[in-house]
Scaffold this motif. Structure first.
Motif, PDB file in Angstrom:
ATOM      1  N   LEU A 130       0.824  -1.204   0.000  1.00  0.00           N
ATOM      2  CA  LEU A 130       0.000   0.000   0.000  1.00  0.00           C
ATOM      3  C   LEU A 130       0.865   1.264   0.000  1.00  0.00           C
ATOM      4  CD1 LEU A 130      -2.854   1.179   0.101  1.00  0.00           C
ATOM      5  CD2 LEU A 130      -2.724   1.045   2.596  1.00  0.00           C
ATOM      6  N   ALA A 131       1.908   1.282   0.826  1.00  0.00           N
ATOM      7  CA  ALA A 131       2.810   2.433   0.882  1.00  0.00           C
ATOM      8  C   ALA A 131       3.511   2.640  -0.466  1.00  0.00           C
ATOM      9  CB  ALA A 131       3.838   2.260   1.994  1.00  0.00           C
ATOM     10  N   GLY A 132       3.918   1.549  -1.108  1.00  0.00           N
ATOM     11  CA  GLY A 132       4.566   1.654  -2.412  1.00  0.00           C
ATOM     12  C   GLY A 132       3.642   2.207  -3.480  1.00  0.00           C
ATOM     13  N   LEU A 133       2.389   1.749  -3.468  1.00  0.00           N
ATOM     14  CA  LEU A 133       1.429   2.233  -4.466  1.00  0.00           C
ATOM     15  C   LEU A 133       1.046   3.692  -4.218  1.00  0.00           C
ATOM     16  CD1 LEU A 133      -0.854  -0.913  -4.846  1.00  0.00           C
ATOM     17  CD2 LEU A 133       0.905  -0.076  -6.426  1.00  0.00           C
ATOM     18  N   VAL A 134       0.777   4.056  -2.984  1.00  0.00           N
ATOM     19  CA  VAL A 134       0.417   5.443  -2.658  1.00  0.00           C
ATOM     20  C   VAL A 134       1.617   6.364  -2.907  1.00  0.00           C
ATOM     21  CG1 VAL A 134      -0.208   7.009  -0.762  1.00  0.00           C
ATOM     22  CG2 VAL A 134      -1.415   4.829  -1.041  1.00  0.00           C
ATOM     23  N   GLY A 135       2.799   5.930  -2.456  1.00  0.00           N
ATOM     24  CA  GLY A 135       4.007   6.728  -2.702  1.00  0.00           C
ATOM     25  C   GLY A 135       4.294   6.873  -4.184  1.00  0.00           C
ATOM     26  N   GLY A 136       4.032   5.826  -4.961  1.00  0.00           N
ATOM     27  CA  GLY A 136       4.224   5.881  -6.410  1.00  0.00           C
ATOM     28  C   GLY A 136       3.273   6.838  -7.085  1.00  0.00           C
ATOM     29  N   ARG A 137       2.113   6.982  -6.533  1.00  0.00           N
ATOM     30  CA  ARG A 137       1.109   7.884  -7.101  1.00  0.00           C
ATOM     31  C   ARG A 137       1.407   9.341  -6.770  1.00  0.00           C
ATOM     32  NH1 ARG A 137      -2.276  10.311 -10.094  1.00  0.00           N
ATOM     33  NH2 ARG A 137      -4.453  10.476  -9.502  1.00  0.00           N
ATOM     34  N   LYS A 142       8.766   5.591  -9.055  1.00  0.00           N
ATOM     35  CA  LYS A 142       9.743   4.560  -8.714  1.00  0.00           C
ATOM     36  C   LYS A 142       9.375   3.808  -7.430  1.00  0.00           C
ATOM     37  CE  LYS A 142      13.617   6.778 -10.995  1.00  0.00           C
ATOM     38  NZ  LYS A 142      14.933   7.367 -10.848  1.00  0.00           N
ATOM     39  N   LEU A 143       8.589   4.440  -6.572  1.00  0.00           N
ATOM     40  CA  LEU A 143       8.189   3.794  -5.316  1.00  0.00           C
ATOM     41  C   LEU A 143       7.244   2.613  -5.543  1.00  0.00           C
ATOM     42  CD1 LEU A 143       7.812   6.826  -2.890  1.00  0.00           C
ATOM     43  CD2 LEU A 143       9.565   5.059  -2.880  1.00  0.00           C
ATOM     44  N   ARG A 144       6.666   2.520  -6.737  1.00  0.00           N
ATOM     45  CA  ARG A 144       5.815   1.368  -7.059  1.00  0.00           C
ATOM     46  C   ARG A 144       6.631   0.074  -7.080  1.00  0.00           C
ATOM     47  NH1 ARG A 144       2.948   4.545 -11.766  1.00  0.00           N
ATOM     48  NH2 ARG A 144       1.439   5.706 -10.538  1.00  0.00           N
ATOM     49  N   THR A 145       7.927   0.224  -7.235  1.00  0.00           N
ATOM     50  CA  THR A 145       8.814  -0.939  -7.224  1.00  0.00           C
ATOM     51  C   THR A 145       8.698  -1.705  -5.908  1.00  0.00           C
ATOM     52  OG1 THR A 145      10.344   0.323  -8.604  1.00  0.00           O
ATOM     53  CG2 THR A 145      11.212  -1.657  -7.553  1.00  0.00           C
ATOM     54  N   VAL A 146       8.426  -0.991  -4.819  1.00  0.00           N
ATOM     55  CA  VAL A 146       8.267  -1.639  -3.505  1.00  0.00           C
ATOM     56  C   VAL A 146       7.167  -2.690  -3.581  1.00  0.00           C
ATOM     57  CG1 VAL A 146       7.591  -1.273  -1.099  1.00  0.00           C
ATOM     58  CG2 VAL A 146       9.143   0.347  -2.216  1.00  0.00           C
ATOM     59  N   ALA A 147       6.038  -2.346  -4.205  1.00  0.00           N
ATOM     60  CA  ALA A 147       4.926  -3.292  -4.333  1.00  0.00           C
ATOM     61  C   ALA A 147       5.357  -4.519  -5.141  1.00  0.00           C
ATOM     62  CB  ALA A 147       3.728  -2.616  -4.975  1.00  0.00           C
TER      63      ALA A 147
END
Length: 195
Positions: A130-137, A142-147
């Motif tokens: 969730l943090a990766g998707l919200v941060g990516g948005r 690049k934070l979507r990579t966490v997901a």
């Protein structure tokens, strides 16, 4: 045609075995904190990492009737495989683990309310995705990579029947509230097998 080896036991059958067999040894392979929160009365806590490190010593203390317990059966199955490699081929894995045994009306000891490790893993993985998707948005794509990394880790965990996130979470302070047993204390608590 060969008969398949049965390696699991149902909670209701374990309840019967406890009443019928004096030589029964129940090993709970969860962490000390999980064991402290809920365990089968009369079971022995030998966390999986300790069992894996001292399998031969432990195997020499076990008799003919051994039941392995964890939260869901995954760690107990890993322990069964380790013990089978050391010559203990009469170990059974409790279906649905300690919670399943409690739900079936088995005699359990309840202690402090620490979350089960599988629940902690789900919370950590879900929060990171969730943090990766919200941060990516809102911050950086690049934070979507966490997901993706977490998803890949979960897929690997399922395929390899291991859990690196669970091993990391086991080292967290809230999971260290109970004293982890040493090899000497874990193995020394077991009854000597009767000849």
């Amino acid at each position: 045609m060969t008969t398949p080896t049965i390696t699991t036991i149902e909670p209701t059958t374990l309840r019967e075995w406890i009443d019928q067999h004096d030589d029964l040894v129940i090993l709970d392979v969860r962490s000390a904190a999980e064991f402290e929160a809920l365990h089968i009365r009369g079971s022995y806590n030998v966390p999986l990492p300790l069992l894996a490190e001292h399998t031969a010593d432990l195997a020499s203390r076990l008799g003919e009737r051994v039941v392995l317990v964890c939260q869901s059966g995954v760690r107990a199955e890993q322990a069964r495989v380790k013990l089978a490699g050391a010559g203990v081929d009469t170990a059974f894995v409790l279906t649905d683990g300690a919670p399943g045994y409690a739900a079936a009306g088995g005699d359990v000891v309840r202690g402090a309310g620490t979350w089960a490790m599988d629940r902690q893993v789900r919370m950590a993985a879900g929060s990171l995705v969730l943090a990766g998707l919200v941060g990516g948005r809102f911050l950086s794509p690049k934070l979507r990579t966490v997901a993706g990394v977490i998803g890949g880790g979960l897929a690997f965990s399922a395929a390899s029947n291991t859990c690196a996130m669970g091993q990391v979470l086991a080292k967290m302070p809230w999971n260290r509230s109970a004293q982890e047993p040493t090899a000497a204390s874990a193995i020394g608590q077991l009854p000597r097998p009767t000849a």
